[in-house]
Design an enzyme around this catalytic site. Structure first.
Site, mmCIF file in Angstrom:
data_model
loop_
_atom_site.group_PDB
_atom_site.id
_atom_site.type_symbol
_atom_site.label_atom_id
_atom_site.label_comp_id
_atom_site.label_asym_id
_atom_site.label_seq_id
_atom_site.Cartn_x
_atom_site.Cartn_y
_atom_site.Cartn_z
ATOM 1 N N ASP A 549 0.823 -1.190 0.022
ATOM 2 C CA ASP A 549 -0.051 -0.036 0.144
ATOM 3 C C ASP A 549 0.914 1.133 -0.029
ATOM 4 O OD1 ASP A 549 -2.324 1.594 0.163
ATOM 5 O OD2 ASP A 549 -2.875 1.016 2.168
ATOM 6 N N GLU A 552 2.420 5.131 -3.882
ATOM 7 C CA GLU A 552 2.484 6.337 -4.876
ATOM 8 C C GLU A 552 3.850 6.776 -5.042
ATOM 9 O OE1 GLU A 552 -1.116 4.821 -3.808
ATOM 10 O OE2 GLU A 552 0.168 6.152 -2.589
ATOM 11 N N ASP A 627 -9.399 4.080 -1.515
ATOM 12 C CA ASP A 627 -10.089 4.326 -0.655
ATOM 13 C C ASP A 627 -11.670 4.765 -1.038
ATOM 14 O OD1 ASP A 627 -8.038 3.752 0.942
ATOM 15 O OD2 ASP A 627 -7.448 5.846 1.262
#
Length: 974
Positions: A549, A552, A627
């Site tokens: 996770d 980015e 999300d």
């Protein structure tokens, strides 16, 4: 965004941040608009300037004929960019390559700088080359040259015929430079047809004196055309952060037009429609271009071109019976404008009989101009050609396509054991349970909290007893804390990302002060592998897998919640050059670390889930849409988002079932499970602040309805696995939108709320509106569909029909003419289904025919690469069902040892039932069928029972216990 407070402790900062994330929707002021992005604003202004000039505009780019070289399969030349006012033109090397796959590639670089032209920066030479290594990460094949391509050149143009039977033609116009691509003598794609090509060339940073009106600049003072906005050339400020730009402006831009195409698809990820919308002109146009800049955008909004977590710069254009595509290979921040312009063939026709051209404008902050053109003609052709380049999806382990149970967070190992037991007690199947960051010791990855997870191996053994798996989260930020061996090694070995001063970069994420692993560094990859060994990451076992996770990367106190663009990676490349592939490099490191933890003879396929992705990430695992919120709109949006992922070559995709933020109503949760049962990646997940929502907590009738949806997913796992296999070898989407399955049905190309499961013929229309008791589903004209549960028959007319959809019903239909496999015995997990018998479902077409495939292997190892698999084709015609071999192991006289062993083991797996929907009346009264297996001339009989449909339902027949092996050839005559 999210600067570290001067007054507070780490605890206060993280608490404030968590509350901020929980309480608000996306903060637009934390993310740039085009006007706030210097290169985006400049390229849009360039387009506006060109539009103002109209036909008087001439692009300043010309191809120099004297530099043209034609070889087998490619052309090289030099483009000259005129700067006007007698300033020397900029030289731009161009290479145009024609590939055996039928793709064409156009690469434009900038002349490499001589050493004397490279300025010094912080005692070392700053790079002046453009980033040219994106292809090393994205491209893995499909680059063989089409040496049969034929080129003819003149002073004005060069014409190249290439592709199968010379169907494709590229016309390269020299001055001004542009390329027109034809298929079968029809124009399909135009590059630089509107003259928006723009490569911001290298220039030295000089302090220029003010030039008074009417004066000409002195020699050497004019580096670029006058009138350009230079305010963001050398640095740019946003949200309190300053981005230094030692290389100056270096963006690349190009217009790409699809003449006669109204619909374009692709370029995930965005919470947008399947058929992409306009971004300039038109009352329904977005105010901003589509943006590709991987970012942590929590609680993202619907119907927006705003950037999200991943970026795949692959776009398709589709019209009746024709698909073409573009792959813009660039790892930097990218924006895309879309304009749909009505074009009339006759100025007096008032638009009647005209067409629509889709004009796109692509621009990236840095790097090469590197464009692939695919000329189809079908969606399958375009996606396959793209997949040849970037790789097809990983063939996942079978458990990975079953159901995953997750939340932030299961708080103890006893909590995990308890959930596991309660799922069994409620007879709810599942395969994987997940752990978010709270399992660690103080958010230090590769550790366990000794108080809450004292016995992780025991926890894993309980899961393994029912063939279940554990997934743990590992993020790229490494906590900066003393006596933590992982961060100490990262520092001592210099394996982290550097800041612009070439010091180890420090930012803030969940652990507080953190450093980031630089996965562009080969040494970092080797080190990363060492962390995943069972002896290093104690508490893990062979049934432990990984979730990446925040890759980015998410940086709470960084610009736009990510890493500064002037950070430095291995090779002295700036982060701005590599931002969109950064997340993929981290998943690549984890994938190979999981692969390396077992000896070659016992390796299992890795499973890694990623939030950030780029072209090529599909080779490494699964993704999810991030999300989302527990709202009906987010459930509805998940379908076009996942369809877009599928047609963009990344089919192993899902959305958090139930919504990550918020508490869904029981109706919404139920409908989301019904939809999620048809997500390629199927995971229930929730935020730490939400109420617990394991399916057994929903209460009746909701728990029973959710369980039915889960069991349906498990029943159809053979069909899902077969679809994934097809995706892994040819790029066929696992979820197929209407335009892909019906490329001629132009009235329905924009349909985005229903889809097909692979090539099974199963058509799904999830219910995504509150209180719905019915749904409208579109059926193409002349096609017959059977309700999966009732066998009610519907013949399409090219319009929608209304069907019942009470809460306990999933609108699911079988397209006539298809055969698909399933397993009907309910089990606790997919692994326990391995030796169960198969059911074949045949949905007969009006001609009494149907066909379909089955692929099966051990579901976990790489033995299939040595022939250890079964691949069968089932065909039904003239009342006869046949099973034939599709395996690539054609030398049946010398099968590999692994193939022989696997086929021997599978000899016990039989077909226990065959269901024929649409059975003819002529079978009424028959009680037996004739069965003959390959290798024997003996014929035996099996029981058949014919059933008459009532109330509009089709007749059907059931053959029970035909006694045939799933892995052998056989014939059954009805």
């Amino acid at each position: 965004m999210f600067p570290v407070p001067k007054w507070g402790s780490l605890l206060h900062f993280l608490l404030a941040f968590c509350l901020f994330r929980s309480a608000f929707t996306v903060k637009h002021e934390g993310f740039k608009t085009c006007d706030q992005s210097g290169f985006c604003k400049r390229n849009r202004a360039y387009a506006d300037h060109v539009a103002t000039l109209g036909d008087s505009w001439t692009s300043p780019y010309t191809l120099s004929p004297k530099t043209l070289k034609i070889d087998n399969g490619y052309i090289t030349a030099t483009l000259l960019k005129s700067l006007g006012n007698d300033v020397q033109s900029v030289e731009l090397p161009v290479k145009i390559t024609f590939l055996q796959s039928g793709a064409a590639r156009i690469t434009v670089d900038e002349r490499k700088r001589r050493q004397g032209e490279i300025e010094l920066r912080h005692g070392s030479q700053a790079r002046k080359e453009r980033y040219d290594e994106a292809s090393k990460w994205a491209i893995v094949g499909g680059e063989k040259l089409d040496r049969s391509a034929k080129a003819d050149t003149s002073s004005k143009e060069t014409v190249v015929n290439y592709g199968p039977n010379d169907r494709y033609r590229a016309v390269i116009n020299h001055s001004p430079f542009s390329i027109d691509f034809f298929r079968d003598d029809q124009l399909h794609v135009k590059l630089n047809g509107k003259g928006l090509m723009n490569m911001e060339q290298w220039r030295p940073k000089v302090e220029k004196p003010d030039i008074k009106e009417g004066e000409e600049p002195k020699e050497g003072e004019q580096a670029v055309e006058r009138g350009e906005d230079e305010s963001t050339w050398w640095e740019e400020t946003f949200g309190g952060n300053t981005d230094s730009k030692p290389k100056g402006p270096e963006s690349v831009g190009l217009d790409i037009t699809f003449p006669g195409y109204e619909h374009v698809f692709g370029i995930p990820g965005h919470a947008s429609s399947l058929s992409l919308k306009q971004t300039r002109g038109g009352s329904d146009a977005y105010e901003q271009p589509y943006r590709l800049y991987n970012s942590d955008v929590f609680e993202y909004e619907m119907d927006s071109p705003m950037t999200l977590y991943g970026a795949i710069p692959f776009m398709q254009a589709h019209r009746k019976d024709s698909t073409v595509g573009i792959f813009w290979l660039n790892a930097a921040e990218t924006w895309i404008d879309i304009v749909k312009r009505k074009v009339s063939s006759n100025p007096l026709s008032l638009g009647i009989g005209g067409k629509t051209d889709t004009e796109t404008h692509w621009f990236s902050e840095s790097g090469l101009m590197d464009v692939f053109v695919f000329l189809g003609p079908t969606p399958k052709d375009v996606i396959s050609q793209y997949g040849e380049l970037t790789g097809y999806t990983q063939l996942p382990q079978q458990f990975a396509i079953a159901y995953h149970q997750c939340r932030w967070n299961y708080v103890t190992d006893e909590d995990v054991r308890d959930v596991d037991k309660k799922m069994d007690r409620a007879r709810i199947p599942y395969d994987v349970i997940w752990l978010d960051i709270e399992y660690t010791d103080g958010k230090k990855y590769f550790t366990w909290d000794a108080h809450t997870f004292p016995d992780p191996l025991g926890m894993g053994k309980q899961l393994e007893s029912h063939d279940r798996k554990l997934v743990v989260i590992i993020d790229p930020h490494i906590k900066n804390e003393g006596n933590y061996p992982v961060v100490e090694a990262l520092k001592s070995k210099s394996l982290g990302v550097k800041n612009k001063d070439n010091n180890l970069y420090e930012g803030w994420c969940w652990p507080g002060s953190s450093h980031w692993v630089d996965c562009f560094n080969p040494a970092a990859l080797e080190w990363w592998k060492s962390l995943f060994t069972y002896s290093s990451f104690t508490g893990t076992a062979a049934n432990t897998f990984v979730w990446n996770d925040m890759n980015e990367p998410s940086v709470f106190n960084g610009p736009e919640t990510t890493m500064p663009k002037d950070n430095i990676h291995h090779g002295n490349w700036e982060h701005r050059d590599v931002h969109n592939i950064n997340g993929m490099t981290f998943v690549n490191a984890t994938y190979h670390a999981l692969l390396a933890r077992d000896p070659p003879a016992s390796r299992r396929r890795p499973f890694v889930l990623t939030r950030s992705y780029y072209s090529g990430s599909q080779r490494l695992g699964a993704m999810w849409t991030g999300d989302n919120q527990a709202e009906w709109s987010h459930l509805a949006a998940s379908i076009p988002m996942l369809l877009t992922q599928n047609i963009a070559g990344f089919p192993f995709a899902g959305a958090d079932v139930g919504g990550f933020f918020g508490n869904p109503s029981k109706e919404l949760l139920t409908r989301w499970y019904q939809a999620g049962a048809f997500y390629p990646f199927f995971r229930g997940h929730a935020h730490i602040d939400t109420r617990r929502r394991e399916p057994y907590l929903a209460g009746e009738p909701y728990t029973s309805i959710v369980t039915q949806a889960l069991r349906l997913r498990y029943q159809l796992l053979p069909a899902w696995y077969t679809a994934f296999h097809a995706a892994s070898v040819s790029g066929v989407p696992v979820l197929q939108p209407h335009y892909y399955a019906h490329p001629s049905d132009e009235a329905a190309f924009a349909i985005e709320d229903q889809f097909y499961l692979g090539s099974t013929g199963l058509l799904v229309k999830p219910v995504v509106t509150e209180g719905a008791e019915t749904v409208s589903i579109y059926l193409p004209p002349g096609e017959t569909y059977y309700d999966y549960f009732t066998y009610s028959t519907h013949v399409g007319s090219g319009s929608t029909i209304t069907v019942p959809a009470p809460l306990d019903t999933i609108p699911l239909f079988m397209r006539a003419g298809h055969v698909f496999p399933r397993k009907d015995r309910p089990r606790r997990s997919s692994g326990l289904m391995r030796w169960d018998p198969y059911t074949l479902v045949i949905a007969l077409g009006g001609n009494g025919e149907a066909e379909g495939d089955l692929y099966v292997d051990d579901g976990e190892s790489y033995d299939y690469e040595d022939g250890a698999y079964i691949h069968r084709h089932f065909s039904f015609s003239s009342s006869t069902l046949r099973s034939s071999d599709l395996s690539a192991d054609t030398d049946v006289s010398k099968p590999s040892k692994k193939r022989k062993a696997y086929l021997a083991a599978m000899a016990a797996v039989r077909v226990e039932k065959i269901v024929i929907v649409g059975a003819p009346m002529a079978w009424k009264g028959r009680s037996e069928v004739s069965v003959e297996e390959e290798g024997t001339k003996q014929t035996r009989t099996a029981e058949m029972k014919w059933h008459e449909g009532e109330g509009g339902a089709a007749n059907w027949a059931v053959v029970r216990d035909p006694g045939v092996e799933i892995g052998k050839g056989w014939t059954i005559e009805m």
